[in-house]
Design a protein around this motif. Structure first.
Motif, PDB file in Angstrom:
ATOM      1  N   GLU A  90       0.827  -1.207   0.000  1.00 41.06           N
ATOM      2  CA  GLU A  90       0.000   0.000   0.000  1.00 41.06           C
ATOM      3  C   GLU A  90       0.861   1.257   0.000  1.00 41.06           C
ATOM      4  OE1 GLU A  90      -3.225   0.120  -0.489  1.00 41.06           O
ATOM      5  OE2 GLU A  90      -3.255  -2.063  -0.629  1.00 41.06           O
ATOM      6  N   LEU A  91       1.991   1.213   0.702  1.00 39.26           N
ATOM      7  CA  LEU A  91       2.908   2.350   0.684  1.00 39.26           C
ATOM      8  C   LEU A  91       3.473   2.538  -0.719  1.00 39.26           C
ATOM      9  CD1 LEU A  91       4.483   4.516   2.268  1.00 39.26           C
ATOM     10  CD2 LEU A  91       6.224   2.789   2.728  1.00 39.26           C
ATOM     11  N   PHE A  92       3.804   1.435  -1.371  1.00 38.95           N
ATOM     12  CA  PHE A  92       4.307   1.498  -2.746  1.00 38.95           C
ATOM     13  C   PHE A  92       3.271   2.121  -3.675  1.00 38.95           C
ATOM     14  CE2 PHE A  92       4.574  -0.703  -6.927  1.00 38.95           C
ATOM     15  CZ  PHE A  92       5.733  -0.090  -7.389  1.00 38.95           C
ATOM     16  N   LYS A  93       2.040   1.678  -3.579  1.00 40.36           N
ATOM     17  CA  LYS A  93       0.972   2.237  -4.413  1.00 40.36           C
ATOM     18  C   LYS A  93       0.847   3.746  -4.214  1.00 40.36           C
ATOM     19  CE  LYS A  93      -2.962   0.069  -4.235  1.00 40.36           C
ATOM     20  NZ  LYS A  93      -4.090  -0.708  -3.666  1.00 40.36           N
ATOM     21  N   SER A  94       0.917   4.161  -2.951  1.00 40.82           N
ATOM     22  CA  SER A  94       0.753   5.579  -2.632  1.00 40.82           C
ATOM     23  C   SER A  94       1.901   6.423  -3.167  1.00 40.82           C
ATOM     24  CB  SER A  94       0.645   5.738  -1.108  1.00 40.82           C
ATOM     25  OG  SER A  94       0.625   7.095  -0.737  1.00 40.82           O
ATOM     26  N   LEU A  95       3.147   5.983  -2.926  1.00 37.38           N
ATOM     27  CA  LEU A  95       4.302   6.782  -3.319  1.00 37.38           C
ATOM     28  C   LEU A  95       4.576   6.723  -4.818  1.00 37.38           C
ATOM     29  CD1 LEU A  95       6.777   6.006  -0.378  1.00 37.38           C
ATOM     30  CD2 LEU A  95       5.347   8.029  -0.701  1.00 37.38           C
ATOM     31  N   ALA A  96       4.270   5.581  -5.445  1.00 38.00           N
ATOM     32  CA  ALA A  96       4.524   5.437  -6.888  1.00 38.00           C
ATOM     33  C   ALA A  96       3.348   5.927  -7.725  1.00 38.00           C
ATOM     34  CB  ALA A  96       4.827   3.979  -7.223  1.00 38.00           C
ATOM     35  N   GLY A  97       2.199   6.141  -7.080  1.00 39.53           N
ATOM     36  CA  GLY A  97       1.030   6.617  -7.806  1.00 39.53           C
ATOM     37  C   GLY A  97       0.446   5.586  -8.743  1.00 39.53           C
ATOM     38  N   VAL A  98       0.373   4.323  -8.270  1.00 42.49           N
ATOM     39  CA  VAL A  98      -0.157   3.248  -9.111  1.00 42.49           C
ATOM     40  C   VAL A  98      -1.332   2.567  -8.413  1.00 42.49           C
ATOM     41  CG1 VAL A  98       2.054   2.821 -10.231  1.00 42.49           C
ATOM     42  CG2 VAL A  98       1.469   1.547  -8.163  1.00 42.49           C
ATOM     43  N   ASP A  99      -2.129   1.870  -9.208  1.00 44.38           N
ATOM     44  CA  ASP A  99      -3.278   1.125  -8.692  1.00 44.38           C
ATOM     45  C   ASP A  99      -3.046  -0.355  -8.962  1.00 44.38           C
ATOM     46  OD1 ASP A  99      -5.707   0.203  -7.823  1.00 44.38           O
ATOM     47  OD2 ASP A  99      -6.842   0.908  -9.569  1.00 44.38           O
ATOM     48  N   MET A 100      -2.844  -1.120  -7.878  1.00 37.48           N
ATOM     49  CA  MET A 100      -2.643  -2.563  -7.994  1.00 37.48           C
ATOM     50  C   MET A 100      -3.576  -3.264  -7.017  1.00 37.48           C
ATOM     51  SD  MET A 100       1.543  -2.616  -8.148  1.00 37.48           S
ATOM     52  CE  MET A 100       1.624  -4.417  -8.154  1.00 37.48           C
ATOM     53  N   VAL A 101      -3.849  -4.537  -7.281  1.00 41.50           N
ATOM     54  CA  VAL A 101      -4.791  -5.305  -6.469  1.00 41.50           C
ATOM     55  C   VAL A 101      -4.036  -6.183  -5.484  1.00 41.50           C
ATOM     56  CG1 VAL A 101      -6.644  -7.019  -6.492  1.00 41.50           C
ATOM     57  CG2 VAL A 101      -6.512  -5.286  -8.308  1.00 41.50           C
ATOM     58  N   HIS A 102      -4.411  -6.103  -4.211  1.00 42.92           N
ATOM     59  CA  HIS A 102      -3.789  -6.912  -3.170  1.00 42.92           C
ATOM     60  C   HIS A 102      -4.413  -8.299  -3.127  1.00 42.92           C
ATOM     61  CE1 HIS A 102      -3.625  -8.054   1.311  1.00 42.92           C
ATOM     62  NE2 HIS A 102      -2.448  -8.327   0.796  1.00 42.92           N
ATOM     63  N   VAL A 103      -3.552  -9.335  -3.078  1.00 42.96           N
ATOM     64  CA  VAL A 103      -4.011 -10.724  -2.961  1.00 42.96           C
ATOM     65  C   VAL A 103      -3.373 -11.316  -1.696  1.00 42.96           C
ATOM     66  CG1 VAL A 103      -4.184 -12.975  -4.064  1.00 42.96           C
ATOM     67  CG2 VAL A 103      -4.104 -10.895  -5.474  1.00 42.96           C
ATOM     68  N   PRO A 104      -4.138 -11.426  -0.604  1.00 43.12           N
ATOM     69  CA  PRO A 104      -3.556 -11.937   0.647  1.00 43.12           C
ATOM     70  C   PRO A 104      -3.503 -13.457   0.694  1.00 43.12           C
ATOM     71  CG  PRO A 104      -5.846 -11.320   1.000  1.00 43.12           C
ATOM     72  CD  PRO A 104      -5.528 -10.967  -0.439  1.00 43.12           C
ATOM     73  N   TYR A 105      -2.484 -13.987   1.350  1.00 43.92           N
ATOM     74  CA  TYR A 105      -2.328 -15.426   1.555  1.00 43.92           C
ATOM     75  C   TYR A 105      -2.128 -15.703   3.041  1.00 43.92           C
ATOM     76  CZ  TYR A 105      -1.830 -16.040  -3.483  1.00 43.92           C
ATOM     77  OH  TYR A 105      -2.059 -16.058  -4.837  1.00 43.92           O
ATOM     78  N   LYS A 106      -2.329 -16.937   3.428  1.00 40.92           N
ATOM     79  CA  LYS A 106      -2.094 -17.343   4.814  1.00 40.92           C
ATOM     80  C   LYS A 106      -0.661 -17.839   4.947  1.00 40.92           C
ATOM     81  CE  LYS A 106      -6.891 -18.473   5.948  1.00 40.92           C
ATOM     82  NZ  LYS A 106      -7.830 -19.523   6.418  1.00 40.92           N
ATOM     83  N   GLY A 107       0.266 -16.888   4.880  1.00 36.40           N
ATOM     84  CA  GLY A 107       1.662 -17.235   4.976  1.00 36.40           C
ATOM     85  C   GLY A 107       2.423 -16.907   3.713  1.00 36.40           C
ATOM     86  N   SER A 108       3.741 -16.947   3.847  1.00 42.03           N
ATOM     87  CA  SER A 108       4.623 -16.575   2.751  1.00 42.03           C
ATOM     88  C   SER A 108       4.659 -17.617   1.634  1.00 42.03           C
ATOM     89  CB  SER A 108       6.037 -16.368   3.309  1.00 42.03           C
ATOM     90  OG  SER A 108       6.959 -16.167   2.287  1.00 42.03           O
ATOM     91  N   ALA A 109       4.784 -18.887   2.000  1.00 40.05           N
ATOM     92  CA  ALA A 109       4.991 -19.950   1.010  1.00 40.05           C
ATOM     93  C   ALA A 109       3.912 -20.011  -0.066  1.00 40.05           C
ATOM     94  CB  ALA A 109       5.126 -21.299   1.710  1.00 40.05           C
ATOM     95  N   PRO A 110       2.612 -20.028   0.279  1.00 40.24           N
ATOM     96  CA  PRO A 110       1.602 -20.103  -0.786  1.00 40.24           C
ATOM     97  C   PRO A 110       1.592 -18.883  -1.701  1.00 40.24           C
ATOM     98  CG  PRO A 110       0.558 -19.748   1.349  1.00 40.24           C
ATOM     99  CD  PRO A 110       1.987 -20.077   1.610  1.00 40.24           C
ATOM    100  N   GLY A 111       1.947 -17.714  -1.158  1.00 41.51           N
ATOM    101  CA  GLY A 111       2.028 -16.523  -1.990  1.00 41.51           C
ATOM    102  C   GLY A 111       3.151 -16.637  -3.007  1.00 41.51           C
ATOM    103  N   LEU A 112       4.312 -17.102  -2.552  1.00 41.48           N
ATOM    104  CA  LEU A 112       5.444 -17.277  -3.463  1.00 41.48           C
ATOM    105  C   LEU A 112       5.131 -18.293  -4.557  1.00 41.48           C
ATOM    106  CD1 LEU A 112       8.491 -17.325  -1.016  1.00 41.48           C
ATOM    107  CD2 LEU A 112       7.937 -15.545  -2.676  1.00 41.48           C
ATOM    108  N   VAL A 113       4.451 -19.365  -4.180  1.00 34.66           N
ATOM    109  CA  VAL A 113       4.091 -20.395  -5.160  1.00 34.66           C
ATOM    110  C   VAL A 113       3.258 -19.787  -6.286  1.00 34.66           C
ATOM    111  CG1 VAL A 113       2.665 -22.455  -5.528  1.00 34.66           C
ATOM    112  CG2 VAL A 113       4.255 -22.368  -3.606  1.00 34.66           C
TER     113      VAL A 113
END
Length: 322
Positions: free
Chosen positions: A168-191
């Motif tokens: 969210e900080l990146f979106k704000s400072l870079a002035g971009v609109d991206m969609v957040h996809v949350p995961y239950k932990g790091s591993a499934p997100g990386l996969v």
């Protein structure tokens, strides 16, 4: 007059008692509460520090894992503990400066409930991307996001997590609109980033690094203000053009509010001595962290700035985790 004298005497007695307690501190084992399960980065860092403090304080510093409710169970235990310095908290940033803004009900006020003792270490996140996207720099990502507003996605290891707030900080400072996809932990997100289901991810450095080294992910930037010794060729977000960007997590030693100042100073000094050990520093670097240290006042100022910063980001993004 008699009432005033009695009041002054009572106050002096309390002050003398506090000083006497501080002079003999510690004279029994100290509990160090970690609000997460054993085995994670907070726990492993806490155990390194506990070992060093045991040697320097002359009393056992015993780590107790009190996991649950995103760290709030362990935090609340310390918030309600006696103020004598024998129950301390070793926490990552999340439950202190992120969770209170994301959850509707938190059983403690992090600003009022704790005594900051020492900022132990800082740990960056690593911004990684699926190689098939062809993003070799942060500017490549920004350009693509601006050409396709609302279409690029970024993963995190949970709503309200440090990775989510970094996005969210990146979106704000870079002035971009991206969609957040949350995961239950790091591993499934990386996969899913590797598989192409999600485009990029802010992740803990030591989790993402093996995938970068294997060529499965491209590393775009480190999120702290300084480069990491583990990936010295990867620029910081600020070097990559996102001015003012600094995010990640940190680990701190705290106690309940109202601890005797002499006890706080003794613990801060002992912790600084622990952190000066080169062997410990190497172990922290291997875990993706950098030693911090400093006085209780330094940590308090840093803590309050982080609380305000992430509160603003959480409110602006409308982040609600529960």
């Amino acid at each position: 007059m008699k009432t005033l004298i009695r009041g002054l005497c009572a106050g002096l007695a309390l002050a003398f008692s506090a000083c006497a307690a501080a002079a003999g501190y510690p004279d029994k084992p100290i509990r160090l509460i970690v609000p997460y399960a054993a085995g994670g980065s907070t726990d492993s860092t806490a155990r390194l520090v506990a070992k060093g403090l045991t040697e320097r304080l002359g009393q056992p510093v015993i780590v107790e894992n009190r996991a649950g409710a995103g760290g709030m169970i362990g935090q609340d235990l310390v918030a309600k503990a006696p103020t004598d310095g024998y129950t301390l908290l070793f926490s990552a940033a999340g439950p202190l400066v992120v969770t209170p803004h994301a959850y509707a009900k938190v059983p403690y006020d992090p600003v009022q409930a704790f005594t900051p003792i020492t900022l132990v270490a800082k740990a960056p996140l690593l911004l990684v991307a699926n190689p098939k996207l062809g993003f070799k720099t942060v500017q490549d990502l920004i350009d693509a996001a601006k050409k396709n507003p609302g279409k690029l996605t970024y993963a995190s290891f949970g709503t309200g997590s440090a990775a989510h707030l970094a996005g969210e900080l990146f979106k704000s400072l870079a002035g971009v609109d991206m969609v957040h996809v949350p995961y239950k932990g790091s591993a499934p997100g990386l996969v899913d980033v590797i598989g192409g289901q999600v485009n990029v991810m802010f992740d803990v450095l030591v989790s993402a690094l093996p995938q970068v080294q294997a060529g499965k992910l491209d590393a775009l930037a480190i999120t702290l203000a300084q480069r990491s010794q583990l990936v010295p060729n990867v620029p910081t977000m600020q070097e990559a053009g996102v001015k003012g960007f600094e995010a990640g997590t940190w680990f701190g030693l705290l106690g309940p509010a109202g601890m005797p100042p002499d006890v706080v100073a003794r613990l801060a000094h002992a912790t600084d001595l622990v952190l000066a050990d080169t062997a410990l520093q190497k172990e922290l670097v291997a875990q993706g962290a950098e030693v911090a240290g400093g006085s209780s006042d330094d940590f308090r100022k840093f803590f309050l700035s982080e609380y305000d910063k992430w509160g603003h980001i959480a409110r602006a993004a409308g982040i609600k985790a529960g």
